[in-house]
Scaffold this active site. Structure first.
Site, mmCIF file in Angstrom:
data_model
loop_
_atom_site.group_PDB
_atom_site.id
_atom_site.type_symbol
_atom_site.label_atom_id
_atom_site.label_comp_id
_atom_site.label_asym_id
_atom_site.label_seq_id
_atom_site.Cartn_x
_atom_site.Cartn_y
_atom_site.Cartn_z
ATOM 1 N N ASP A 33 0.652 -1.100 -0.373
ATOM 2 C CA ASP A 33 0.100 -0.022 -0.022
ATOM 3 C C ASP A 33 0.853 1.248 -0.127
ATOM 4 O OD1 ASP A 33 -2.072 1.755 0.165
ATOM 5 O OD2 ASP A 33 -1.821 1.545 3.165
ATOM 6 N N ASP A 72 -0.517 4.787 1.020
ATOM 7 C CA ASP A 72 -0.588 6.254 1.961
ATOM 8 C C ASP A 72 -0.131 5.309 3.534
ATOM 9 O OD1 ASP A 72 -1.183 7.877 -0.142
ATOM 10 O OD2 ASP A 72 -3.578 7.733 0.030
ATOM 11 N N ASP A 76 -2.187 -0.778 5.549
ATOM 12 C CA ASP A 76 -2.879 -0.230 7.261
ATOM 13 C C ASP A 76 -4.086 -0.459 7.190
ATOM 14 O OD1 ASP A 76 -2.884 2.179 5.268
ATOM 15 O OD2 ASP A 76 -3.111 3.228 6.547
HETATM 16 MG MG LIG Z 1 -2.837 3.260 3.399
#
Ligand SMILES: [Mg+2]
Ligand SMILES: [Mg+2]
Lengths: 212, 212
Positions: free
Chosen positions: A20, A22, A158
């Site tokens: 990922d 961000d 996340d």
């Molecule tokens: Mg993310």
């Protein structure tokens, strides 16, 4: 020829790793709070370490702003030009990704969801990857709002709950520790990766390779 | 509850269909030749029906231009702002896609490769999809330069050879007939779809559903 085919068929399958952007490689939260305080120096804000929702607006919504328009206007911060382009790196992330891509039997792709307001976020995610990982990585960036559609053995991300059109994605989710998930319990057989700096990512990748 | 679970487990799995953008839904070749002739009215050109390579530049390279710079400059046509945004539709494509998405047990995603020069092509692919299919389809657009990484049962795409990091992609490739592949023999167990207008796509989708 026979020998070469023999070696080929004994070789382990490649480990496909999806990463990922961000809050896993790019410090969205840190940058947001800087921009927020620049724009609204007299309004309350949430320090990064106190953030506890996935979407920023959900938690800011509960603050007592002196001007109520802040609640509606704050989304403009991350929807505006150069916000994504200018995100700083999460410590050690880009070096780890480059090193991981050099490991034998490992292929790495970046897998990121642009905002629904894609105008700046979509091209600037390419810009970010080009700048921080290098132009070759343009070929390894996948933009999708549904990550269950992407093939891989692991997704390091996340966001704690990742759902989509596929009920059983091919990847195992490794939760990258971030403000939004720091106090949440990782359920099922998900793993956690706390940072890119203490070297545990290497052990984790080697473990996954062994289990292929 | 027991009954509901029973129905659930008897239900067929959803057919996941991936559909390419350029030259499958968006008329890249037709638009290119219009722009080329506007820019170079006195240079030779290749009518769409005579195109026979996947990459435009490969075939134009063999023409005898009066000005040799054309060979280098022609890529600027599709790398420039608004080229992707303004692509006309391939006849019947967008209606077929919308109808397909309404079919029971079928999920449709758009799967497109932006140019390596992503600046305009990446955001304008989102713009095109939003305009021609509707804003909900922003959630169903996947941008990737490696389509083997995307999960699906079928990929409808005019590019005859699709390779990438995965040797065995999950999808079966259906070659959408386009100038670049019209005279090529479709090899292996690939299928062909000649157009979106004669209704054969419906039979094809129903056949795939039965074989799930
Ligand atoms: Mg993310
Ligand atoms: Mg195409």
């Amino acid at each position: 020829m026979a020998a070469r085919r023999g070696i080929g068929s004994m070789a382990q399958r490649t480990l496909m790793v999806l990463i990922d952007l961000d809050e896993t490689l790019a410090a969205f939260e840190k940058h947001f709070v800087i921009k927020f305080r620049e724009k609204y120096p007299n309004e309350p804000y949430i320090p990064v370490e106190k953030r506890n929702t996935f979407y920023i607006a959900d938690q800011y919504d509960k603050l007592n702003f002196t001007d109520d328009s802040v609640r509606l206007e704050l989304k403009k911060i991350y929807r505006s030009e150069h916000f994504f382009r200018d995100l700083p790196e999460i410590e050690g992330g880009c070096d780890a990704v480059k090193e991981m891509a050099e490991m034998e039997g490992v292929e790495v792709f970046i897998c990121s969801s642009p905002l629904f307001q894609y105008k700046y976020s979509a091209p600037e995610k390419y810009e970010w990857v080009e700048k921080h990982l290098g132009p070759d990585w343009i070929n390894r960036l996948i933009l999708t709002r549904d990550k269950t559609m992407i093939n891989g053995d692991i997704l390091i991300d996340d966001k704690i709950h990742i759902t989509g059109a596929m009920n059983n994605p091919s990847w195992k989710h490794v939760v990258f520790t971030a403000p939004n998930n720091q106090n949440m319990k990782v359920k099922g057989d998900k793993l956690r990766l706390n940072n890119w700096t203490d070297g545990t990512w290497r052990t984790m990748i080697e473990d996954f390779k062994k289990r292929l």
